[in-house]
Design a protein around this motif. Sequence first.
Motif, PDB file in Angstrom:
ATOM      1  N   THR A 262      66.972   6.534  66.426  1.00 56.78           N
ATOM      2  CA  THR A 262      67.310   5.899  65.153  1.00 56.78           C
ATOM      3  C   THR A 262      68.815   5.738  65.007  1.00 56.78           C
ATOM      4  N   VAL A 263      69.555   6.782  65.320  1.00 57.26           N
ATOM      5  CA  VAL A 263      71.012   6.722  65.192  1.00 57.26           C
ATOM      6  C   VAL A 263      71.598   5.735  66.200  1.00 57.26           C
ATOM      7  N   ARG A 264      70.983   5.642  67.356  1.00 60.57           N
ATOM      8  CA  ARG A 264      71.517   4.768  68.400  1.00 60.57           C
ATOM      9  C   ARG A 264      71.355   3.284  68.065  1.00 60.57           C
ATOM     10  N   ARG A 265      70.429   2.967  67.183  1.00 59.68           N
ATOM     11  CA  ARG A 265      70.170   1.568  66.840  1.00 59.68           C
ATOM     12  C   ARG A 265      71.234   1.078  65.863  1.00 59.68           C
ATOM     13  N   TRP A 266      72.169   0.314  66.365  1.00 55.65           N
ATOM     14  CA  TRP A 266      73.299  -0.148  65.557  1.00 55.65           C
ATOM     15  C   TRP A 266      72.890  -1.304  64.647  1.00 55.65           C
ATOM     16  N   HIS A 267      73.337  -1.247  63.394  1.00 58.79           N
ATOM     17  CA  HIS A 267      73.150  -2.329  62.429  1.00 58.79           C
ATOM     18  C   HIS A 267      74.500  -2.701  61.837  1.00 58.79           C
TER      19      HIS A 267
ATOM     20  N   LEU B 197      76.891   6.919  62.233  1.00 63.66           N
ATOM     21  CA  LEU B 197      77.472   7.709  63.312  1.00 63.66           C
ATOM     22  C   LEU B 197      78.516   8.681  62.782  1.00 63.66           C
ATOM     23  N   ASP B 198      79.395   8.225  61.897  1.00 58.59           N
ATOM     24  CA  ASP B 198      80.423   9.109  61.355  1.00 58.59           C
ATOM     25  C   ASP B 198      79.806  10.231  60.526  1.00 58.59           C
ATOM     26  N   ALA B 199      78.728   9.925  59.811  1.00 57.73           N
ATOM     27  CA  ALA B 199      78.044  10.958  59.033  1.00 57.73           C
ATOM     28  C   ALA B 199      77.395  11.984  59.957  1.00 57.73           C
ATOM     29  N   LEU B 200      76.843  11.537  61.084  1.00 53.26           N
ATOM     30  CA  LEU B 200      76.248  12.469  62.043  1.00 53.26           C
ATOM     31  C   LEU B 200      77.318  13.324  62.704  1.00 53.26           C
ATOM     32  N   ARG B 201      78.440  12.724  63.059  1.00 50.31           N
ATOM     33  CA  ARG B 201      79.543  13.513  63.635  1.00 50.31           C
ATOM     34  C   ARG B 201      79.952  14.631  62.674  1.00 50.31           C
TER      35      ARG B 201
ATOM     36  N   ARG C 128      80.554  -4.195  69.688  1.00 49.95           N
ATOM     37  CA  ARG C 128      80.426  -3.121  68.704  1.00 49.95           C
ATOM     38  C   ARG C 128      79.148  -2.309  68.948  1.00 49.95           C
ATOM     39  N   GLU C 129      78.090  -2.992  69.316  1.00 50.41           N
ATOM     40  CA  GLU C 129      76.842  -2.305  69.598  1.00 50.41           C
ATOM     41  C   GLU C 129      76.994  -1.386  70.809  1.00 50.41           C
ATOM     42  N   GLU C 130      77.623  -1.875  71.854  1.00 51.05           N
ATOM     43  CA  GLU C 130      77.790  -1.079  73.061  1.00 51.05           C
ATOM     44  C   GLU C 130      78.697   0.122  72.799  1.00 51.05           C
ATOM     45  N   ARG C 131      79.750  -0.082  72.038  1.00 54.18           N
ATOM     46  CA  ARG C 131      80.633   1.033  71.688  1.00 54.18           C
ATOM     47  C   ARG C 131      79.873   2.095  70.895  1.00 54.18           C
ATOM     48  N   HIS C 132      79.020   1.645  70.002  1.00 53.84           N
ATOM     49  CA  HIS C 132      78.189   2.560  69.218  1.00 53.84           C
ATOM     50  C   HIS C 132      77.274   3.368  70.135  1.00 53.84           C
ATOM     51  N   HIS C 133      76.621   2.691  71.068  1.00 59.40           N
ATOM     52  CA  HIS C 133      75.749   3.386  72.021  1.00 59.40           C
ATOM     53  C   HIS C 133      76.520   4.459  72.802  1.00 59.40           C
ATOM     54  N   THR C 134      77.723   4.117  73.226  1.00 57.67           N
ATOM     55  CA  THR C 134      78.528   5.053  74.013  1.00 57.67           C
ATOM     56  C   THR C 134      78.833   6.319  73.220  1.00 57.67           C
ATOM     57  N   TRP C 135      79.220   6.152  71.960  1.00 61.09           N
ATOM     58  CA  TRP C 135      79.565   7.304  71.132  1.00 61.09           C
ATOM     59  C   TRP C 135      78.335   8.157  70.830  1.00 61.09           C
ATOM     60  N   VAL C 136      77.232   7.516  70.515  1.00 64.59           N
ATOM     61  CA  VAL C 136      76.011   8.273  70.221  1.00 64.59           C
ATOM     62  C   VAL C 136      75.546   9.037  71.463  1.00 64.59           C
TER      63      VAL C 136
END
Length: 310
Positions: free
Chosen positions: A62-67, A233-237, A21-29
């Motif tokens: 900040t956005v790239r750091r997944w929680h 991420l969805d809010a930033l998109r 999930r973290e890696e997928r988040h990084h890819t999208w950001v």
Amino acid sequence: MTSDMRPPDPVVLPEELWRHREERHHTWVDHLTAEHLERRRRGEPHPVVDFLFTYYRTSVATVRRWHPGPGVLLEKAHRSERREWRHYRRATVAGRDGLVVDADSVWRRCGDRVSRARAVVTATAGRRGATGCFGLHEWAMLYRSGRDGVRHGQVPLRLTHERIDEVVRGSRLQCTHFDAFRFFTDDAVPLNREPLTRFGQVLDEQPACLHAGMDVYAHAAALEAGAPGELLLDALRAAFDAREVDMRSSPYDLSAWGLTPIPVETAEGRAEFVAFQKQWIARTQVLRARFLAAVDRVERLGGRVPADAR
């Protein structure tokens, strides 16, 4: 205190799953922000995208750091660099070690400003959207300002100052967002349907407003590790999309950045803007619900739990 008042044990997320999930988040950001970062390295400003990281005082890092948000144990995360991150503590659930988001820590640092944001977001979510503003706030920021009154100094206008003034005078300004209204020229302020104040945000915000929806991104960022990465991420998109429409509807000429205008000085342009707003209402009401759920979870799992119940 009885044991049933204690927060439930965190849900264990196996290492393989949370790292995926973290890696997928990084890819999208990275996909969303690569051009912005490249422009920043070259020192090239962008009148649309930069706003999301300067006005809102956030960063790509900040956005790239997944929680995962509170209530989730990341198995074996104590062996990673995450152990140095703010708002994390080590925990063990059913013999499995890892890190969890410390909801107490989040609430101590973020609770005051997030409580204010929750009040505004809750009120906004409970209202019908008003689609009659036509994005004229940027126009009102130029009204009767003369040739030296351009807010975006490196961006040319697509209309003359005389035409901009004419459009503003011929429109009924219906801005509901204080952080846009506060930049109106002095002459434009009395043309708005009603005066706006910071104190009155809870009463005035409504879900068709592009900026009220973009603010959900800022609110989620303010929750820090309490906000699940998917929400941020969805809010930033969404903010990327709205900011583009926001500036395309302005009197500025963005052709150098490959953007065509939405000419809200015409009936066709206003119809296009309203069509976006109708979609925006549905999209951002979902984001508001997710933000409120994240705040409630932080509060329930840490921020308001009495010390003797933990």
